[in-house]
Design an enzyme around this catalytic site. Structure first.
Site, PDB file in Angstrom:
ATOM      1  N   GLY A 176       0.847  -1.194   0.000  1.00  0.00           N
ATOM      2  CA  GLY A 176       0.000   0.000   0.000  1.00  0.00           C
ATOM      3  C   GLY A 176       0.876   1.235   0.000  1.00  0.00           C
ATOM      4  O   GLY A 176       0.804   2.067   0.898  1.00  0.00           O
ATOM      5  N   GLU A 178       0.509  -1.268  -4.759  1.00  0.00           N
ATOM      6  CA  GLU A 178      -0.614  -0.360  -4.561  1.00  0.00           C
ATOM      7  C   GLU A 178      -1.779  -0.858  -5.394  1.00  0.00           C
ATOM      8  O   GLU A 178      -1.604  -1.284  -6.534  1.00  0.00           O
ATOM      9  CB  GLU A 178      -0.194   1.063  -4.960  1.00  0.00           C
ATOM     10  CG  GLU A 178      -1.277   2.099  -4.956  1.00  0.00           C
ATOM     11  CD  GLU A 178      -1.958   2.285  -3.608  1.00  0.00           C
ATOM     12  OE1 GLU A 178      -1.274   2.503  -2.595  1.00  0.00           O
ATOM     13  OE2 GLU A 178      -3.196   2.203  -3.561  1.00  0.00           O
ATOM     14  N   ASN A 180      -3.032  -6.498  -5.687  1.00  0.00           N
ATOM     15  CA  ASN A 180      -3.737  -6.620  -4.419  1.00  0.00           C
ATOM     16  C   ASN A 180      -2.887  -7.497  -3.509  1.00  0.00           C
ATOM     17  O   ASN A 180      -2.863  -8.713  -3.650  1.00  0.00           O
ATOM     18  CB  ASN A 180      -5.104  -7.262  -4.661  1.00  0.00           C
ATOM     19  CG  ASN A 180      -5.940  -7.316  -3.410  1.00  0.00           C
ATOM     20  OD1 ASN A 180      -5.420  -7.174  -2.302  1.00  0.00           O
ATOM     21  ND2 ASN A 180      -7.225  -7.513  -3.580  1.00  0.00           N
ATOM     22  N   SER A 181      -2.196  -6.860  -2.586  1.00  0.00           N
ATOM     23  CA  SER A 181      -1.251  -7.632  -1.777  1.00  0.00           C
ATOM     24  C   SER A 181      -1.952  -8.512  -0.745  1.00  0.00           C
ATOM     25  O   SER A 181      -1.328  -9.372  -0.150  1.00  0.00           O
ATOM     26  CB  SER A 181      -0.259  -6.699  -1.099  1.00  0.00           C
ATOM     27  OG  SER A 181      -0.937  -5.627  -0.542  1.00  0.00           O
ATOM     28  N   LEU A 236       2.320   1.218   6.022  1.00  0.00           N
ATOM     29  CA  LEU A 236       2.242   2.554   6.593  1.00  0.00           C
ATOM     30  C   LEU A 236       0.865   3.160   6.358  1.00  0.00           C
ATOM     31  O   LEU A 236       0.397   3.235   5.227  1.00  0.00           O
ATOM     32  CB  LEU A 236       3.327   3.443   5.977  1.00  0.00           C
ATOM     33  CG  LEU A 236       4.741   2.854   5.948  1.00  0.00           C
ATOM     34  CD1 LEU A 236       5.745   3.907   5.546  1.00  0.00           C
ATOM     35  CD2 LEU A 236       5.145   2.252   7.275  1.00  0.00           C
ATOM     36  N   ASP A 275      -5.634   1.465   5.601  1.00  0.00           N
ATOM     37  CA  ASP A 275      -7.042   1.816   5.843  1.00  0.00           C
ATOM     38  C   ASP A 275      -7.494   1.256   7.180  1.00  0.00           C
ATOM     39  O   ASP A 275      -7.259   0.088   7.462  1.00  0.00           O
ATOM     40  CB  ASP A 275      -7.920   1.228   4.732  1.00  0.00           C
ATOM     41  CG  ASP A 275      -7.772   2.004   3.437  1.00  0.00           C
ATOM     42  OD1 ASP A 275      -7.111   3.055   3.475  1.00  0.00           O
ATOM     43  OD2 ASP A 275      -8.300   1.560   2.410  1.00  0.00           O
ATOM     44  N   THR A 311       6.569   9.574   4.509  1.00  0.00           N
ATOM     45  CA  THR A 311       5.365   9.375   3.715  1.00  0.00           C
ATOM     46  C   THR A 311       4.488  10.619   3.719  1.00  0.00           C
ATOM     47  O   THR A 311       4.501  11.409   4.657  1.00  0.00           O
ATOM     48  CB  THR A 311       4.529   8.201   4.270  1.00  0.00           C
ATOM     49  OG1 THR A 311       4.156   8.543   5.606  1.00  0.00           O
ATOM     50  CG2 THR A 311       5.316   6.923   4.285  1.00  0.00           C
ATOM     51  N   GLU A 356       1.342  10.663   3.992  1.00  0.00           N
ATOM     52  CA  GLU A 356       0.333  10.533   5.041  1.00  0.00           C
ATOM     53  C   GLU A 356       0.930  10.950   6.390  1.00  0.00           C
ATOM     54  O   GLU A 356       0.296  11.640   7.181  1.00  0.00           O
ATOM     55  CB  GLU A 356      -0.155   9.088   5.084  1.00  0.00           C
ATOM     56  CG  GLU A 356      -1.495   8.888   5.732  1.00  0.00           C
ATOM     57  CD  GLU A 356      -2.627   9.481   4.896  1.00  0.00           C
ATOM     58  OE1 GLU A 356      -3.609   9.893   5.514  1.00  0.00           O
ATOM     59  OE2 GLU A 356      -2.512   9.538   3.653  1.00  0.00           O
TER      60      GLU A 356
END
Lengths: 252, 338
Positions: free
Chosen positions: A73, A96, A129-130, A149, A152, A227, A229
């Site tokens: 992600g 991602e 899609n990990s 990191l 969601d 990051t 975020e």
């Protein structure tokens, strides 16, 4: 005309892609069916597409280097870019699920490679899609670091199965990580932080890093600073909760 | 040696019926059959039906039964399904000794439950479609054993379980197409729906769904050669003679007469036992389906129901927007709060 438009996606001063042209939804359903290609097995991953300078041809020897860091992600790729110069000899990949965001990171890496010749050759990104395809990308014990990191939070109990850290997925991460490999998690959501810590604590194949080890690890500092975020949280004066664990041997 | 290979069925109210399930006691003491929410057991030794005793009262299962299995020693029997209940029975008296509430609908019982094992040994990567069935095969010479898997990509594959490496691929779909010899099948290959190995693991019976019409038509026998680690098609049974006469789908068939030595001769022909050739077979059928002989019409209706049910089970369900909204409102896989 078209060319003009394509070029305007990049900043004139830095040559990097501009984020506002890669707007994407904040979330993507990790449980839905995938419509993108997935390699059949780790040996089918084409390294020459990801690291063209390091792997000029697609037929590589068995002794060739393998990806060691995975940023699950990766979002807009801030951590990857920082890690790339910190560990220039290590191959790393970002995973991602949102295609526009992946596209942005791809462009960003390409632009950085052009602007800094010889650098950023060890970093790449893939749309996947990990939660489903980790075993398709990495062999057993291939990775030495995995990053999760600001995942969601999925607050509802019904949606806990969508959380990227969970008791069953940790089994898969333990499979991909070598013994001694480290899993880094950080979040600004207290509830999720507790959940991730509890999952890792309860798993027989992970142990927490000691405080002095966390101090000594240069990567830990990047978790909150590198990051996008993390920077946002710092800007808003928010709190972060991190859990850093080491993959251990299963003691029977 | 006797090997029961079954495709059977029963017509029910609607097409949502679960495919019928059969479990045979490890030492052939009894046979259990589950159809929809109904569970029946037939005692092969006494030659009579067994009445199941459940203290909870009411029906044994309130919804379709999806999995049944005898314990390895045959002392216990379990049944479970869409009603989220797992019932454990003792095969001595056929009492329900325990009922376990499950959070999710139960669709399968693992043969050897791995009590929360966290260490993944290997991934067997190679199938290009969904995996529908698995079976472990091992012989005294190869005690570690191998894994055999069947998939929607129409192949049966043999795996080394410790390394996860693919040892051999048997293109069942292609072989079936070849042996059918009427040449109009084209590119559409059938999915593998079930696998069942003989006790000595030299033969594996494979049920295949034929072509795009979604009819479960063939049973193929694959022989397993352990020294060379290959799978090869021994016999296509279903396509040629099981379905030759009538929709035999709705019947229990016992195929017998496989011996290892027989396999070497090309003339080897497996025998599909007639109903009356099976020990206590007639009595069994009488109990299970009411009478030994069934009218053709009933039989074909049943076959049709099984086909639809099997098809529904295999393909991804397509719902209209309204139906999907309705299903969201009435979803029943929520956690049970205690």
């Amino acid at each position: 005309m078209l060319e003009n438009q394509a070029n305007s996606n990049f900043s004139k001063s830095t040559g990097l892609p501009r984020k506002r042209f890669y707007r994407a939804r904040a979330h993507s359903n990790p449980l839905s069916d995938s419509h993108f290609p997935v390699p059949l097995s780790p040996s089918h991953v084409d390294y020459s597409l990801h690291y063209p300078q390091l792997f000029p041809s697609s037929d590589q020897g068995d002794d060739s280097k393998k990806i060691q860091f995975a940023d699950i992600g990766c979002g807009f790729g801030g951590l990857l870019i920082s890690l790339s110069t910190l560990f220039p000899e290590t191959l790393m990949i970002g995973m991602e699920l949102r295609d526009k965001v992946t596209e942005y990171v791809k462009e960003r890496i390409l632009a950085l490679r052009v602007a800094n010749p010889g650098q950023y050759q060890n970093v790449s990104v893939v749309r996947t899609n990990s939660m489903k395809y980790i075993p398709n990308y990495f062999e057993k014990g291939q990775l030495s670091k995995m990053f999760f990191l600001f995942p969601d939070p999925h607050f509802k109990e019904k949606n806990h199965r969508r959380r990227v850290i969970g008791p069953h997925l940790l089994d898969e991460y333990a499979y991909a990580l070598q013994v001694g490999g480290i899993i880094y998690t950080i979040t600004d959501v207290e509830e999720l932080g507790e959940w991730m810590k509890a999952c890792l604590e309860g798993h027989p194949m992970f142990e927490a890093l000691a405080d002095e080890e966390l101090e000594a690890d240069p990567v830990v500092k990047l978790l909150s600073s590198a990051t996008e975020e993390g920077q946002k949280v710092a800007r808003n004066g928010g709190q972060t909760f991190q859990a850093v664990y080491r993959r251990t041997m299963l003691s029977l | 040696m006797e090997e029961t290979q079954m495709e059977e069925g029963e017509n029910n109210r609607d097409v949502e019926v679960a495919p019928a399930l059969i479990a045979v006691h490890p030492i052939q003491k009894s046979v259990a059959v589950a159809i929809g929410s109904d569970l029946r057991v037939f005692d092969l030794q006494a030659g009579c039906a067994v009445s199941l005793v459940d203290d909870s009262g009411g029906p044994l299962h309130k919804d379709s039964i999806r999995a049944i299995r005898f314990g390895a020693e045959g002392k216990l029997f379990v049944s479970a399904g869409d009603d989220k209940l797992v019932k454990i029975w003792t095969t001595e008296s056929w009492h329900c000794i325990s009922t376990v509430c499950s959070e999710k609908r139960v669709t399968v019982f693992p043969k050897n439950p791995l009590d929360g094992a966290h260490e993944i040994q290997s991934f067997c990567l190679g199938h290009t479609e969904f995996v529908s069935c698995l079976t472990f095969v091992c012989t005294p010479d190869y005690p570690l054993g191998f894994l055999v898997s069947g998939s929607g990509d129409s192949t049966v594959r043999l795996w080394d379980i410790t390394s996860g490496s693919l040892l051999h691929t048997c293109e069942v779909g292609a072989e079936a197409g070849l042996l059918e010899s009427n040449g109009r099948e084209g590119q559409c290959y059938p999915a593998i729906t079930d696998l069942c190995a003989t006790p000595d693991c030299t033969l594996i019976a494979v049920a295949i769904q034929r072509q795009c019409h979604c009819s479960l038509q063939g049973v193929m026998l694959i022989s397993c050669d352990f020294p060379t680690r290959t799978l090869s098609v021994a016999k296509v049974t279903g396509v040629s003679n099981l379905c030759g006469d009538s929709p035999s789908l709705a019947r229990v068939r016992v195929i017998s007469g496989f011996k290892k030595s027989n396999l070497d001769s090309i003339e080897h022909e497996p025998i599909v036992l007639e109903d009356n050739a099976i020990p206590v077979g007639e009595k069994l059928l009488e109990k299970l389906q009411g009478s030994v002989f069934i009218e053709e019409k009933v039989l074909s209706a049943a076959a049709e129901a099984v086909k639809t049910a099997m098809c529904n089970l295999l393909i991804k369900k397509q719902y209209s927007t309204e139906k999907r909204e309705f299903r969201k409102r009435t979803r029943n896989d929520r956690k049970i709060k205690h």
